[in-house]
Design a protein around this motif. Structure first.
Motif, mmCIF file in Angstrom:
data_model
loop_
_atom_site.group_PDB
_atom_site.id
_atom_site.type_symbol
_atom_site.label_atom_id
_atom_site.label_comp_id
_atom_site.label_asym_id
_atom_site.label_seq_id
_atom_site.Cartn_x
_atom_site.Cartn_y
_atom_site.Cartn_z
ATOM 1 N N LEU A 194 75.988 44.054 12.909
ATOM 2 C CA LEU A 194 76.720 43.957 11.396
ATOM 3 C C LEU A 194 76.791 42.474 11.340
ATOM 4 C CD1 LEU A 194 78.660 47.319 11.340
ATOM 5 C CD2 LEU A 194 76.209 47.008 10.235
ATOM 6 N N GLN A 195 77.652 41.713 11.822
ATOM 7 C CA GLN A 195 78.079 40.406 11.804
ATOM 8 C C GLN A 195 77.031 39.577 11.573
ATOM 9 O OE1 GLN A 195 79.026 42.619 14.478
ATOM 10 N NE2 GLN A 195 81.208 42.607 14.087
ATOM 11 N N ALA A 196 75.984 39.365 12.474
ATOM 12 C CA ALA A 196 74.757 38.575 12.267
ATOM 13 C C ALA A 196 74.045 38.909 11.115
ATOM 14 C CB ALA A 196 73.734 38.831 13.751
ATOM 15 N N SER A 197 73.828 40.245 10.705
ATOM 16 C CA SER A 197 72.986 40.535 9.485
ATOM 17 C C SER A 197 73.928 39.886 8.249
ATOM 18 C CB SER A 197 73.091 41.993 9.513
ATOM 19 O OG SER A 197 72.312 42.466 8.100
ATOM 20 N N HIS A 198 75.083 40.056 8.350
ATOM 21 C CA HIS A 198 75.952 39.468 7.256
ATOM 22 C C HIS A 198 75.966 38.170 7.140
ATOM 23 C CE1 HIS A 198 80.057 38.339 5.705
ATOM 24 N NE2 HIS A 198 79.828 39.280 4.848
ATOM 25 N N GLN A 199 76.023 37.329 8.344
ATOM 26 C CA GLN A 199 75.960 35.863 8.201
ATOM 27 C C GLN A 199 74.553 35.578 7.821
ATOM 28 O OE1 GLN A 199 78.543 33.704 8.587
ATOM 29 N NE2 GLN A 199 76.933 32.150 7.990
ATOM 30 N N ASN A 200 73.470 36.039 8.185
ATOM 31 C CA ASN A 200 72.035 35.759 7.533
ATOM 32 C C ASN A 200 72.091 35.762 6.328
ATOM 33 O OD1 ASN A 200 69.172 37.062 7.394
ATOM 34 N ND2 ASN A 200 69.339 35.157 8.578
ATOM 35 N N VAL A 201 72.697 36.845 5.712
ATOM 36 C CA VAL A 201 72.728 36.953 4.071
ATOM 37 C C VAL A 201 73.185 35.564 3.624
ATOM 38 C CG1 VAL A 201 73.415 38.121 2.071
ATOM 39 C CG2 VAL A 201 72.251 39.284 3.917
ATOM 40 N N LEU A 202 74.486 35.438 4.180
ATOM 41 C CA LEU A 202 75.632 34.235 3.686
ATOM 42 C C LEU A 202 74.667 32.994 3.986
ATOM 43 C CD1 LEU A 202 79.036 35.457 4.553
ATOM 44 C CD2 LEU A 202 77.604 35.715 2.398
ATOM 45 N N ALA A 203 74.043 32.765 4.988
ATOM 46 C CA ALA A 203 73.219 31.481 5.332
ATOM 47 C C ALA A 203 72.018 31.541 4.284
ATOM 48 C CB ALA A 203 72.734 31.498 6.845
ATOM 49 N N ILE A 204 71.412 32.524 3.922
ATOM 50 C CA ILE A 204 70.273 32.259 2.979
ATOM 51 C C ILE A 204 71.030 31.845 1.618
ATOM 52 C CG2 ILE A 204 68.569 33.756 1.479
ATOM 53 C CD1 ILE A 204 68.316 35.313 4.017
ATOM 54 N N PHE A 205 71.809 32.376 1.109
ATOM 55 C CA PHE A 205 72.606 32.047 -0.322
ATOM 56 C C PHE A 205 73.349 30.966 -0.228
ATOM 57 C CE2 PHE A 205 76.465 32.971 -3.072
ATOM 58 C CZ PHE A 205 75.454 32.698 -4.355
ATOM 59 N N SER A 206 73.859 30.282 1.055
ATOM 60 C CA SER A 206 74.285 28.854 1.297
ATOM 61 C C SER A 206 73.153 28.006 1.068
ATOM 62 C CB SER A 206 75.066 28.990 2.297
ATOM 63 O OG SER A 206 75.335 27.440 2.606
ATOM 64 N N ALA A 207 71.994 28.278 1.657
ATOM 65 C CA ALA A 207 70.630 27.422 1.502
ATOM 66 C C ALA A 207 70.348 27.209 0.002
ATOM 67 C CB ALA A 207 69.643 27.943 2.285
ATOM 68 N N ILE A 208 70.383 28.285 -0.801
ATOM 69 C CA ILE A 208 70.109 28.327 -2.123
ATOM 70 C C ILE A 208 70.795 27.561 -2.681
ATOM 71 C CG2 ILE A 208 69.758 29.647 -4.349
ATOM 72 C CD1 ILE A 208 68.816 31.988 -2.256
ATOM 73 N N HIS A 239 69.344 42.313 7.308
ATOM 74 C CA HIS A 239 68.777 43.335 8.089
ATOM 75 C C HIS A 239 69.539 44.511 8.158
ATOM 76 C CE1 HIS A 239 65.902 40.607 9.280
ATOM 77 N NE2 HIS A 239 66.707 39.442 9.399
ATOM 78 N N CYS A 240 68.933 45.789 8.395
ATOM 79 C CA CYS A 240 69.652 46.878 8.554
ATOM 80 C C CYS A 240 70.239 46.832 10.061
ATOM 81 C CB CYS A 240 68.923 48.210 8.418
ATOM 82 S SG CYS A 240 69.514 49.761 8.571
ATOM 83 N N ALA A 241 71.386 46.901 10.385
ATOM 84 C CA ALA A 241 71.958 46.777 11.681
ATOM 85 C C ALA A 241 72.684 48.112 12.018
ATOM 86 C CB ALA A 241 72.839 45.725 11.768
ATOM 87 N N ALA A 242 72.536 48.741 13.231
ATOM 88 C CA ALA A 242 73.341 49.741 13.790
ATOM 89 C C ALA A 242 74.746 49.474 13.543
ATOM 90 C CB ALA A 242 72.986 49.938 15.442
ATOM 91 N N GLY A 243 75.216 50.921 13.029
ATOM 92 C CA GLY A 243 76.639 50.853 12.788
ATOM 93 C C GLY A 243 77.240 51.454 11.265
ATOM 94 N N LYS A 244 78.120 51.570 11.050
ATOM 95 C CA LYS A 244 78.712 52.021 9.725
ATOM 96 C C LYS A 244 79.026 50.931 8.876
ATOM 97 C CE LYS A 244 80.617 56.469 11.604
ATOM 98 N NZ LYS A 244 81.767 57.317 11.753
ATOM 99 N N PRO A 245 78.957 50.978 7.609
ATOM 100 C CA PRO A 245 79.428 50.091 6.598
ATOM 101 C C PRO A 245 80.772 49.483 6.813
ATOM 102 C CG PRO A 245 78.214 51.559 5.496
ATOM 103 C CD PRO A 245 78.376 52.204 6.823
ATOM 104 N N PRO A 246 81.307 48.429 6.992
ATOM 105 C CA PRO A 246 82.815 47.953 7.219
ATOM 106 C C PRO A 246 83.408 48.528 5.941
ATOM 107 C CG PRO A 246 81.203 46.129 7.691
ATOM 108 C CD PRO A 246 80.414 47.283 7.024
#
Length: 150
Positions: A3-17, A129-136
């Motif tokens: 979940l942390q990696a998926s979250h960070q990936n979205v933030l990295a894309i937004f930061s790049a934009i 990315h959909c990651a295993a686990g429950k929404p925080p």
């Protein structure tokens, strides 16, 4: 992916934009949320971010979108980004749809994004990315209250 990696990936894309388009003008049009999804047939969670910026661009929509694509490749590692045009919108927008082209859907795990630009508008929708686990839980570091959203 966690979940942390998926979250960070979205933030990295937004930061790049934002590094190309500009850091200012996004706050009023930026929202994020966690949604449930299926991760290999098990419960999963997906982080999603939408952002709108209604300010004049520092270049043409084609120039800005090309720079966004290049920045996403170098900073985030996304390759094969297709730049297209959507003439059904007025004015015509320069667009990116990843990974399957504009309005082409997401990857098997739900990952993808769309980016649109015209001379005084930028819009982005990023599906993590959909990651295993429950929404925080709301109010935790991975799911801050809306006033703390990126």
């Amino acid at each position: 992916m966690t979940l942390q990696a998926s979250h960070q990936n979205v933030l990295a894309i937004f930061s790049a934009i934002k590094s190309v388009v500009g850091e200012e003008g996004w706050q009023a049009g930026t929202e994020s949320e966690w949604n449930g999804c299926s991760s290999n047939g098990e419960a999963g969670a997906q982080f999603m971010l939408t952002a709108i910026r209604n300010e004049t661009l520092s270049g043409t929509p084609d120039e800005i979108t090309q720079r966004v694509a290049e920045t996403l490749e170098t900073k985030v590692g996304l390759t094969g980004i297709q730049i297209q045009h959507d003439s059904t919108l007025s004015p015509t927008r320069t667009v990116i749809g990843y990974p399957n082209g504009y309005n082409g859907g997401t990857a098997d795990d739900g990952f993808g994004f769309q980016f649109q630009a015209d001379p005084s508008y930028v819009g982005a929708i990023i599906y993590g990315h959909c990651a295993a686990g429950k929404p925080p839980k709301l109010g935790t570091p991975l799911n801050p209250r809306p006033s703390n959203a990126p």
